[in-house]
Design a protein around this motif. Structure first.
Motif, PDB file in Angstrom:
ATOM      1  N   LEU A  90      -8.360  -5.496  -4.778  1.00 61.98           N
ATOM      2  CA  LEU A  90      -7.852  -4.122  -4.910  1.00 61.98           C
ATOM      3  C   LEU A  90      -8.682  -3.337  -5.918  1.00 61.98           C
ATOM      4  O   LEU A  90      -8.947  -2.144  -5.723  1.00 61.98           O
ATOM      5  CB  LEU A  90      -6.379  -4.138  -5.330  1.00 61.98           C
ATOM      6  CG  LEU A  90      -5.396  -4.821  -4.375  1.00 61.98           C
ATOM      7  CD1 LEU A  90      -3.965  -4.573  -4.826  1.00 61.98           C
ATOM      8  CD2 LEU A  90      -5.595  -4.352  -2.944  1.00 61.98           C
TER       9      LEU A  90
ATOM     10  N   PHE B 146      -3.144   2.683   6.819  1.00 65.23           N
ATOM     11  CA  PHE B 146      -3.216   1.744   7.933  1.00 65.23           C
ATOM     12  C   PHE B 146      -1.915   1.813   8.713  1.00 65.23           C
ATOM     13  O   PHE B 146      -0.834   1.799   8.136  1.00 65.23           O
ATOM     14  CB  PHE B 146      -3.439   0.327   7.399  1.00 65.23           C
ATOM     15  CG  PHE B 146      -3.359  -0.742   8.457  1.00 65.23           C
ATOM     16  CD1 PHE B 146      -4.435  -0.977   9.304  1.00 65.23           C
ATOM     17  CD2 PHE B 146      -2.218  -1.515   8.605  1.00 65.23           C
ATOM     18  CE1 PHE B 146      -4.375  -1.964  10.275  1.00 65.23           C
ATOM     19  CE2 PHE B 146      -2.145  -2.502   9.568  1.00 65.23           C
ATOM     20  CZ  PHE B 146      -3.228  -2.726  10.408  1.00 65.23           C
TER      21      PHE B 146
ATOM     22  N   ALA C 243     -10.367  -2.356  -1.982  1.00 66.82           N
ATOM     23  CA  ALA C 243      -9.835  -2.778  -0.684  1.00 66.82           C
ATOM     24  C   ALA C 243      -8.575  -1.990  -0.313  1.00 66.82           C
ATOM     25  O   ALA C 243      -7.751  -1.680  -1.174  1.00 66.82           O
ATOM     26  CB  ALA C 243      -9.516  -4.271  -0.709  1.00 66.82           C
ATOM     27  N   TYR C 244      -8.466  -1.644   0.949  1.00 68.03           N
ATOM     28  CA  TYR C 244      -7.283  -1.031   1.559  1.00 68.03           C
ATOM     29  C   TYR C 244      -7.063   0.413   1.096  1.00 68.03           C
ATOM     30  O   TYR C 244      -7.664   0.874   0.126  1.00 68.03           O
ATOM     31  CB  TYR C 244      -6.034  -1.890   1.325  1.00 68.03           C
ATOM     32  CG  TYR C 244      -6.300  -3.369   1.537  1.00 68.03           C
ATOM     33  CD1 TYR C 244      -6.828  -3.819   2.747  1.00 68.03           C
ATOM     34  CD2 TYR C 244      -6.078  -4.298   0.516  1.00 68.03           C
ATOM     35  CE1 TYR C 244      -7.115  -5.167   2.944  1.00 68.03           C
ATOM     36  CE2 TYR C 244      -6.353  -5.647   0.706  1.00 68.03           C
ATOM     37  CZ  TYR C 244      -6.883  -6.070   1.923  1.00 68.03           C
ATOM     38  OH  TYR C 244      -7.172  -7.397   2.106  1.00 68.03           O
ATOM     39  N   THR C 245      -6.211   1.098   1.820  1.00 64.05           N
ATOM     40  CA  THR C 245      -5.909   2.502   1.531  1.00 64.05           C
ATOM     41  C   THR C 245      -4.488   2.602   0.993  1.00 64.05           C
ATOM     42  O   THR C 245      -3.529   2.267   1.695  1.00 64.05           O
ATOM     43  CB  THR C 245      -6.044   3.364   2.802  1.00 64.05           C
ATOM     44  OG1 THR C 245      -7.361   3.218   3.332  1.00 64.05           O
ATOM     45  CG2 THR C 245      -5.771   4.824   2.482  1.00 64.05           C
TER      46      THR C 245
ATOM     47  N   VAL D 269       0.807  -1.219   0.000  1.00 61.94           N
ATOM     48  CA  VAL D 269       0.000   0.000   0.000  1.00 61.94           C
ATOM     49  C   VAL D 269       0.843   1.274   0.000  1.00 61.94           C
ATOM     50  O   VAL D 269       0.292   2.373  -0.053  1.00 61.94           O
ATOM     51  CB  VAL D 269      -0.971   0.022   1.198  1.00 61.94           C
ATOM     52  CG1 VAL D 269      -1.979  -1.106   1.087  1.00 61.94           C
ATOM     53  CG2 VAL D 269      -0.219  -0.041   2.528  1.00 61.94           C
TER      54      VAL D 269
ATOM     55  N   ARG E  90      -2.347   2.839  -6.025  1.00 61.78           N
ATOM     56  CA  ARG E  90      -3.142   1.644  -6.337  1.00 61.78           C
ATOM     57  C   ARG E  90      -2.924   1.170  -7.779  1.00 61.78           C
ATOM     58  O   ARG E  90      -2.764  -0.032  -8.028  1.00 61.78           O
ATOM     59  CB  ARG E  90      -4.628   1.940  -6.098  1.00 61.78           C
ATOM     60  CG  ARG E  90      -5.532   0.714  -6.267  1.00 61.78           C
ATOM     61  CD  ARG E  90      -6.996   1.080  -6.040  1.00 61.78           C
ATOM     62  NE  ARG E  90      -7.210   1.570  -4.688  1.00 61.78           N
ATOM     63  CZ  ARG E  90      -7.559   0.793  -3.652  1.00 61.78           C
ATOM     64  NH1 ARG E  90      -7.740  -0.511  -3.841  1.00 61.78           N
ATOM     65  NH2 ARG E  90      -7.746   1.314  -2.456  1.00 61.78           N
TER      66      ARG E  90
END
Length: 206
Positions: free
Chosen positions: A169, A183, A173-175, A103, A107
């Motif tokens: 992704l 995170f 999903a996720y930052t 991350v 992205r």
């Protein structure tokens, strides 16, 4: 270790060691206490980290060396990260570290690197089936054919897992870098580590 220092901004050796144990790196890599402290000093000598000497603590403890990633270290961190994400023939600890810092990239770049990983797995699989497997299948090689089956199964499993990650992704999903608050995967100063080994090392207080 570069990634751990980078996430703190500045970190002393024990913080880095504590983070690696928090991530379970002592279980899936050779990141043992002595090697952690040695590597930090070595990376400082190579110009990847800058070593800051700090004053002794008010409690009378010895001065500690705090490390900060340099511009050269930043370049090396991202070089290793990108290389590890696309390479198929690497050790599990390298792959695990790469996923842990995925991350830190934008992205779109992370997705393209993972797609390239699948392409490379496919090329490797084709080379195995084209050059090593006899026409009659791996059974023609007796029990040695099980090695070929293991190679192909591992490649297929890796490709399937990578595609699953890509799908997650693409669904948001996720930052990732540039998308907001990341995170936090490191321990704050003084925060208890529930996964600490409890093993002491002479460098812990330095």
């Amino acid at each position: 270790m570069l990634g751990a220092v980078r996430q703190h901004g500045r970190a002393h050796g024990y913080q880095v060691r504590n983070d690696l144990e928090y991530w379970g790196a002592h279980e899936w890599s050779n990141a043992k206490p002595g090697s952690v402290y040695h590597a930090l000093k070595q990376m400082a000598r190579q110009g990847l980290l800058h070593a800051h000497e700090t004053a002794p603590s008010t409690a009378g403890g010895p001065p500690r060396t705090e490390y900060e990633i340099t511009g050269r270290g930043e370049e090396e961190f991202f070089r290793l990260l990108r290389e590890s994400l696309v390479s198929y023939d690497q050790k599990p600890d390298v792959r695990s570290a790469a996923i842990g810092f995925l991350v830190e990239l934008p992205r779109a770049e992370a997705l393209e690197l993972l797609r390239e990983r699948i392409r490379r797995i496919g090329r490797w699989r084709d080379s195995v089936t084209g050059e090593y497997l006899p026409e009659g299948g791996p059974q023609q090689l007796g029990h040695i054919g099980e090695i070929m089956r293991m190679w192909i199964h591992t490649a297929d499993s890796d490709a399937a897992w990578t595609q699953g990650l890509i799908d997650r992704l693409e669904a948001g999903a996720y930052t990732f870098a540039g998308e907001g608050e990341p995170f936090v995967g490191v321990l704050a100063e003084g925060q208890e580590n529930p996964y600490a080994t409890g093993e002491r090392h002479p460098e812990d207080d330095r």
